[in-house]
Design an enzyme around this catalytic site. Structure first.
Site, PDB file in Angstrom:
ATOM      1  N   THR A   9      37.724  62.951  36.749  1.00  0.00           N
ATOM      2  CA  THR A   9      36.471  63.268  36.038  1.00  0.00           C
ATOM      3  C   THR A   9      36.576  63.166  34.516  1.00  0.00           C
ATOM      4  O   THR A   9      35.600  62.825  33.858  1.00  0.00           O
ATOM      5  CB  THR A   9      36.004  64.691  36.413  1.00  0.00           C
ATOM      6  OG1 THR A   9      36.138  64.857  37.817  1.00  0.00           O
ATOM      7  CG2 THR A   9      34.565  64.923  36.013  1.00  0.00           C
ATOM      8  N   GLY A  11      38.327  61.092  32.829  1.00  0.00           N
ATOM      9  CA  GLY A  11      38.630  59.735  32.383  1.00  0.00           C
ATOM     10  C   GLY A  11      37.391  59.001  31.882  1.00  0.00           C
ATOM     11  O   GLY A  11      36.272  59.525  31.944  1.00  0.00           O
ATOM     12  N   ARG A  12      37.612  57.786  31.394  1.00  0.00           N
ATOM     13  CA  ARG A  12      36.486  56.980  30.881  1.00  0.00           C
ATOM     14  C   ARG A  12      35.444  56.774  31.969  1.00  0.00           C
ATOM     15  O   ARG A  12      34.244  56.988  31.760  1.00  0.00           O
ATOM     16  CB  ARG A  12      37.002  55.623  30.377  1.00  0.00           C
ATOM     17  CG  ARG A  12      37.634  55.683  29.015  1.00  0.00           C
ATOM     18  CD  ARG A  12      38.273  54.338  28.672  1.00  0.00           C
ATOM     19  NE  ARG A  12      39.457  54.104  29.488  1.00  0.00           N
ATOM     20  CZ  ARG A  12      40.688  54.441  29.121  1.00  0.00           C
ATOM     21  NH1 ARG A  12      40.887  54.990  27.956  1.00  0.00           N
ATOM     22  NH2 ARG A  12      41.714  54.223  29.916  1.00  0.00           N
ATOM     23  N   ASN A 124      35.422  45.929  41.289  1.00  0.00           N
ATOM     24  CA  ASN A 124      34.355  45.919  40.296  1.00  0.00           C
ATOM     25  C   ASN A 124      33.044  46.288  40.983  1.00  0.00           C
ATOM     26  O   ASN A 124      32.656  45.650  41.952  1.00  0.00           O
ATOM     27  CB  ASN A 124      34.243  44.533  39.650  1.00  0.00           C
ATOM     28  CG  ASN A 124      33.474  44.579  38.359  1.00  0.00           C
ATOM     29  OD1 ASN A 124      32.349  45.044  38.341  1.00  0.00           O
ATOM     30  ND2 ASN A 124      34.081  44.111  37.289  1.00  0.00           N
ATOM     31  N   PHE A 125      32.377  47.326  40.471  1.00  0.00           N
ATOM     32  CA  PHE A 125      31.166  47.816  41.125  1.00  0.00           C
ATOM     33  C   PHE A 125      29.887  47.281  40.489  1.00  0.00           C
ATOM     34  O   PHE A 125      28.804  47.702  40.860  1.00  0.00           O
ATOM     35  CB  PHE A 125      31.160  49.353  41.113  1.00  0.00           C
ATOM     36  CG  PHE A 125      32.018  49.939  42.197  1.00  0.00           C
ATOM     37  CD1 PHE A 125      31.513  50.160  43.469  1.00  0.00           C
ATOM     38  CD2 PHE A 125      33.352  50.245  41.973  1.00  0.00           C
ATOM     39  CE1 PHE A 125      32.301  50.681  44.483  1.00  0.00           C
ATOM     40  CE2 PHE A 125      34.152  50.759  42.967  1.00  0.00           C
ATOM     41  CZ  PHE A 125      33.628  50.983  44.226  1.00  0.00           C
ATOM     42  N   HIS A 155      40.005  43.107  28.408  1.00  0.00           N
ATOM     43  CA  HIS A 155      39.699  44.535  28.562  1.00  0.00           C
ATOM     44  C   HIS A 155      40.202  45.325  27.351  1.00  0.00           C
ATOM     45  O   HIS A 155      41.007  44.825  26.566  1.00  0.00           O
ATOM     46  CB  HIS A 155      40.346  45.088  29.843  1.00  0.00           C
ATOM     47  CG  HIS A 155      39.601  44.726  31.094  1.00  0.00           C
ATOM     48  ND1 HIS A 155      39.799  43.535  31.744  1.00  0.00           N
ATOM     49  CD2 HIS A 155      38.646  45.390  31.792  1.00  0.00           C
ATOM     50  CE1 HIS A 155      38.997  43.482  32.798  1.00  0.00           C
ATOM     51  NE2 HIS A 155      38.286  44.582  32.853  1.00  0.00           N
ATOM     52  N   HIS A 156      39.770  46.578  27.309  1.00  0.00           N
ATOM     53  CA  HIS A 156      40.147  47.509  26.236  1.00  0.00           C
ATOM     54  C   HIS A 156      41.657  47.768  26.196  1.00  0.00           C
ATOM     55  O   HIS A 156      42.374  47.515  27.153  1.00  0.00           O
ATOM     56  CB  HIS A 156      39.399  48.828  26.428  1.00  0.00           C
ATOM     57  CG  HIS A 156      39.586  49.418  27.799  1.00  0.00           C
ATOM     58  ND1 HIS A 156      40.604  50.284  28.097  1.00  0.00           N
ATOM     59  CD2 HIS A 156      38.910  49.216  28.963  1.00  0.00           C
ATOM     60  CE1 HIS A 156      40.529  50.615  29.381  1.00  0.00           C
ATOM     61  NE2 HIS A 156      39.512  49.980  29.928  1.00  0.00           N
ATOM     62  N   LYS A 159      43.806  49.845  29.074  1.00  0.00           N
ATOM     63  CA  LYS A 159      43.948  49.425  30.478  1.00  0.00           C
ATOM     64  C   LYS A 159      45.430  49.278  30.823  1.00  0.00           C
ATOM     65  O   LYS A 159      46.188  48.682  30.062  1.00  0.00           O
ATOM     66  CB  LYS A 159      43.185  48.115  30.719  1.00  0.00           C
ATOM     67  CG  LYS A 159      43.188  47.703  32.196  1.00  0.00           C
ATOM     68  CD  LYS A 159      42.115  46.688  32.505  1.00  0.00           C
ATOM     69  CE  LYS A 159      42.183  46.235  33.957  1.00  0.00           C
ATOM     70  NZ  LYS A 159      41.958  47.346  34.904  1.00  0.00           N
TER      71      LYS A 159
END
Ligand code: NAP
Length: 268
Positions: A9, A11-12, A124-125, A155-156, A159
């Site tokens: 919860t 987390g990003r 990936n959603f 990605h950031h 990751k």
């Protein structure tokens, strides 16, 4: 109302998921889980998500939290996800998994658990990426062996796995469309005197930096022309809304291993 438990919860993705669950008219946030020792235990999930106090504190006892939920949504790390999978199996509670970087043994365990438990696992959603999966397959079939195929992702800086789970899924789709074995086709790095490109390979390149949410390009390079199919995510809300949609969908399913293609009705 589907009662959702979130693991990871603080987390990003976890914080974004809290907002997505609260905003979705079909869901209610039932539990907010973090690991033992997390400095966020006891903090209010809504305050963490920046949406105002919800009166629901972060807890470090996943079994009890899963009991109070209809579906668990897990965006953490592979070890935590596998532990939660076992708890969900024991409790008979469906699980939506967004965590990437699962190894082969963990994937096998997941498939075994899916014989008795409804599971959605997706690298990936986002709806756009799942449509992109279809488009890259179509392009690979149409262009065939004449084009060299490379997958480039960005990605950031935080990751922790590479290539991204989405890039790897793209590679699997491309290999399957071209009748190639993904394991032997994938090339993850090139350095020094590499020799000419082997036409049967699928190359991967990973860029890491700043706050890039997630970008994926499949490049089809032929002689005299080049096609690029690109998806860019600009907000984590696209993943969070997709995961919540998957949780609502999963609550009505029987045991099985599903992905976003099933949730979105894109499966052939
Ligand atoms: P993150 O910011 O590091 O969040 C992960 C959270 O999980 C952290 O708060 C971490 O706590 C917590 N955690 C670690 N071990 C735990 C445990 N045993 N129990 C409960 N919580 C635990 O990472 P993120 O960017 O949100 O990404 C999380 C995962 O989702 C990654 O695998 C990422 O690749 C994936 N992801 C998937 C999608 C998708 O659409 N499928 C989209 C985005 C990200 P600490 O920080 O204290 O360790």
């Amino acid at each position: 109302m589907i009662k959702i438990g979130i693991c990871g919860t603080a987390g990003r993705m976890g914080r974004t998921l809290v907002a997505a669950v609260v905003q979705n008219p079909h869901t209610r946030l039932a539990a907010a889980i973090e690991h033992q020792g997390s400095r966020w235990i006891g903090a209010d999930a809504g305050d963490l998500a920046g949406i105002g106090t919800l009166g629901l504190s972060l807890v470090d006892e996943p079994a009890a939290a899963i009991d109070s939920s209809d579906v668990l949504v897990d965006f953490t790390v592979p070890e935590a996800t596998m532990a939660n999978l076992a708890l969900c199996r024991a409790a008979g509670k469906p699980i939506v998994i967004g965590t990437t970087g699962l190894d082969q043994a963990q994937r096998r365990e997941l498939s075994r658990t899916a014989e008795v438990l409804p599971i959605v696992l997706a690298p990936n959603f986002s709806a756009g990426v799942n449509l992109t999966f279809k488009l890259i397959e179509l392009a690979a079939r149409a262009l065939g062996e004449d084009f060299d195929i490379e997958v480039i992702e960005a990605h950031h800086r935080h990751k922790i796995d590479a290539p991204s789970g989405t890039a790897l899924r793209m590679g699997e789709i491309l290999a399957s469309a071209l009748d190639r074995d993904f394991g032997t086709s994938a090339v993850y790095s090139r350095q020094g005197r590499t020799g000419e490109r082997d036409r049967k390979t699928i190359g991967f390149a990973s860029v890491r930096g700043g706050d890039i949410v997630g970008e994926h390009t499949v490049l089809y390079a032929g002689l005299g022309e080049r096609l690029e199919i690109t998806h860019r995510a600009s907000s984590r809300m696209t993943f969070a809304n997709g995961a919540v949609r998957a949780a609502v969908w999963l609550a009505g399913q029987t045991a099985g291993l599903y992905d976003m293609q099933d949730v979105l009705g894109l499966r052939d």
